[in-house]
Design a protein around this motif. Structure first.
Motif, PDB file in Angstrom:
ATOM      1  N   GLN A  65       0.730  -1.305   0.065  1.00 48.57           N
ATOM      2  CA  GLN A  65      -0.161  -0.109  -0.061  1.00 48.57           C
ATOM      3  C   GLN A  65       0.891   1.269  -0.010  1.00 48.57           C
ATOM      4  O   GLN A  65       0.235   2.332  -0.177  1.00 48.57           O
ATOM      5  CB  GLN A  65      -0.767  -0.144   1.208  1.00 48.57           C
ATOM      6  N   GLY A  66       2.124   1.050   0.300  1.00 47.02           N
ATOM      7  CA  GLY A  66       2.912   2.469   0.575  1.00 47.02           C
ATOM      8  C   GLY A  66       3.677   2.909  -0.823  1.00 47.02           C
ATOM      9  O   GLY A  66       3.109   2.663  -1.901  1.00 47.02           O
ATOM     10  N   PHE A  67       4.664   3.554  -0.592  1.00 45.29           N
ATOM     11  CA  PHE A  67       5.428   4.048  -2.092  1.00 45.29           C
ATOM     12  C   PHE A  67       6.803   3.824  -1.717  1.00 45.29           C
ATOM     13  O   PHE A  67       7.179   3.483  -0.576  1.00 45.29           O
ATOM     14  CB  PHE A  67       5.019   5.526  -2.090  1.00 45.29           C
ATOM     15  N   VAL A  68       7.854   3.933  -3.014  1.00 43.68           N
ATOM     16  CA  VAL A  68       9.203   3.763  -2.807  1.00 43.68           C
ATOM     17  C   VAL A  68       9.771   5.344  -3.185  1.00 43.68           C
ATOM     18  O   VAL A  68       9.448   5.906  -4.425  1.00 43.68           O
ATOM     19  CB  VAL A  68       9.572   2.833  -4.019  1.00 43.68           C
ATOM     20  N   ALA A  69      10.449   5.459  -2.185  1.00 40.83           N
ATOM     21  CA  ALA A  69      11.082   6.897  -2.405  1.00 40.83           C
ATOM     22  C   ALA A  69      11.850   7.252  -3.473  1.00 40.83           C
ATOM     23  O   ALA A  69      11.812   8.083  -4.261  1.00 40.83           O
ATOM     24  CB  ALA A  69      11.593   7.485  -1.039  1.00 40.83           C
ATOM     25  N   SER A  70      12.681   6.129  -3.922  1.00 39.87           N
ATOM     26  CA  SER A  70      13.591   6.305  -4.917  1.00 39.87           C
ATOM     27  C   SER A  70      12.799   6.407  -6.279  1.00 39.87           C
ATOM     28  O   SER A  70      13.221   6.973  -7.392  1.00 39.87           O
ATOM     29  CB  SER A  70      14.414   4.927  -5.127  1.00 39.87           C
ATOM     30  N   SER A  71      11.607   5.647  -6.247  1.00 35.06           N
ATOM     31  CA  SER A  71      10.847   5.737  -7.656  1.00 35.06           C
ATOM     32  C   SER A  71       9.932   7.302  -7.626  1.00 35.06           C
ATOM     33  O   SER A  71       9.913   8.015  -8.636  1.00 35.06           O
ATOM     34  CB  SER A  71       9.833   4.789  -7.584  1.00 35.06           C
ATOM     35  N   ALA A  72       9.555   7.683  -6.410  1.00 37.59           N
ATOM     36  CA  ALA A  72       8.727   8.775  -6.366  1.00 37.59           C
ATOM     37  C   ALA A  72       9.575  10.077  -6.837  1.00 37.59           C
ATOM     38  O   ALA A  72       9.026  11.006  -7.410  1.00 37.59           O
ATOM     39  CB  ALA A  72       8.049   8.965  -4.931  1.00 37.59           C
ATOM     40  N   ASP A  73      10.953   9.882  -6.281  1.00 33.86           N
ATOM     41  CA  ASP A  73      11.831  10.833  -6.798  1.00 33.86           C
ATOM     42  C   ASP A  73      11.836  11.324  -8.430  1.00 33.86           C
ATOM     43  O   ASP A  73      11.992  12.382  -8.652  1.00 33.86           O
ATOM     44  CB  ASP A  73      13.421  10.510  -6.105  1.00 33.86           C
ATOM     45  N   LYS A  74      11.890  10.011  -8.998  1.00 29.31           N
ATOM     46  CA  LYS A  74      11.881  10.315 -10.400  1.00 29.31           C
ATOM     47  C   LYS A  74      10.638  10.877 -10.995  1.00 29.31           C
ATOM     48  O   LYS A  74      10.558  11.552 -11.962  1.00 29.31           O
ATOM     49  CB  LYS A  74      12.399   9.104 -11.112  1.00 29.31           C
ATOM     50  N   ILE A  75       9.471  10.302 -10.367  1.00 34.98           N
ATOM     51  CA  ILE A  75       8.251  10.700 -10.906  1.00 34.98           C
ATOM     52  C   ILE A  75       7.909  11.997 -10.674  1.00 34.98           C
ATOM     53  O   ILE A  75       7.411  12.666 -11.367  1.00 34.98           O
ATOM     54  CB  ILE A  75       6.949   9.839 -10.070  1.00 34.98           C
TER      55      ILE A  75
END
Length: 271
Positions: free
Chosen positions: A249-259
């Motif tokens: 249910q959460g998020f991945v910071a390294s991916s969100a950084d690029k989004i």
């Protein structure tokens, strides 16, 4: 305001400056898909008048609860995500804020002046989350100055409080088994994707894969003239089951950084 009313108003504001999102939505519906929303993202500054603790109230009041928190050192951002305890089908909410104390004195002063120039009662409005730029963001010079240091701050200067992006729940789509299939479909239909860090950010091992379009270019009427400024984008998320069989249910910071970079002017110029 009820949860569905709040989300509907956020969507209406979003598609007003992001017509590509509505077109993609309709394109998928024409294929027989029922679109479900994975999450909605909101941006702000960490000034105590408008920080996450202020903006989250609109969502806490309709059943949301804080879950995860995330740090983005390079972009100087902090974020939290929320899930609705009353409605498991409601989209997650992701609110981020620029950590002003980590920014230059010039940027801090610019933001301080912007906020001080506002009617301070605007920050107490329960509908602040729907208010857009409550300050006078009509200077190309200020926009470009902020852009040199923080694309995030420049975006906030122009667009203010609104949904930065909506996200299609790829798990709920019937005709696409992978995010790569969905991406290929979108590109075949003329959409340009954010390729920063790869078109797909994240892996099955991280339990979340994400991709997104590049933000639409929207005409902003500054006092110096009109300029096309990246507005919002459409994201696509595919979640994988955890060891207990339930979807992550959460998020991945390294991916969100690029989004986050989907609104970056530099990406627009590189295609």
């Amino acid at each position: 305001m009820k949860n569905n009313q709040l989300l509907t108003k956020l969507w209406e504001q979003y598609i007003d400056i992001t017509p590509s999102a509505l077109k993609i939505h309709e394109l998928l519906e024409e294929k027989g898909e029922e679109i479900k929303n994975d999450h909605i993202a909101i941006r702000t500054f960490n000034d105590k008048r408008i920080n996450i603790e202020v903006l989250e109230k609109a969502f806490l009041n309709v059943g949301y609860e804080a879950k995860g928190e995330y740090y983005f050192e390079t972009k100087k951002l902090y974020a939290k995500h929320y899930e609705n305890a009353l409605d498991k089908d409601a989209p997650r909410i992701f609110i981020s804020e620029l950590e002003l104390e980590k920014c230059s004195a010039e940027l801090q002063e610019t933001v301080q002046q912007l906020l001080d120039s506002c009617d301070q009662n605007a920050f107490n409005d329960p509908n602040l989350i729907l208010s857009g730029a409550v300050w006078n963001g009509n200077s190309q010079a200020v926009y470009k100055s902020l852009l040199e240091e923080s694309e995030y701050a420049a975006w906030m200067y122009v667009y203010g409080f609104r949904a930065n992006h909506f996200t299609i729940n790829t798990n709920a789509l019937k005709g696409f088994q992978t995010l790569e299939e969905l991406n290929n479909f979108l590109e075949d239909n003329g959409w340009k994707l954010n390729a920063s860090g790869g078109k797909i950010k994240g892996t099955p091992e991280q339990l979340l894969e994400q991709s997104s379009t590049l933000a639409d270019l929207y005409d902003i009427d500054f006092k110096e003239g009109t300029l096309k400024v990246p507005s919002c984008y459409y994201e696509f998320a595919l979640r994988y089951p955890m060891a207990n069989g339930e979807l992550y249910q959460g998020f991945v910071a390294s991916s969100a950084d690029k989004i986050f970079e989907s609104t970056d002017v530099k990406l627009q110029k590189s295609i």
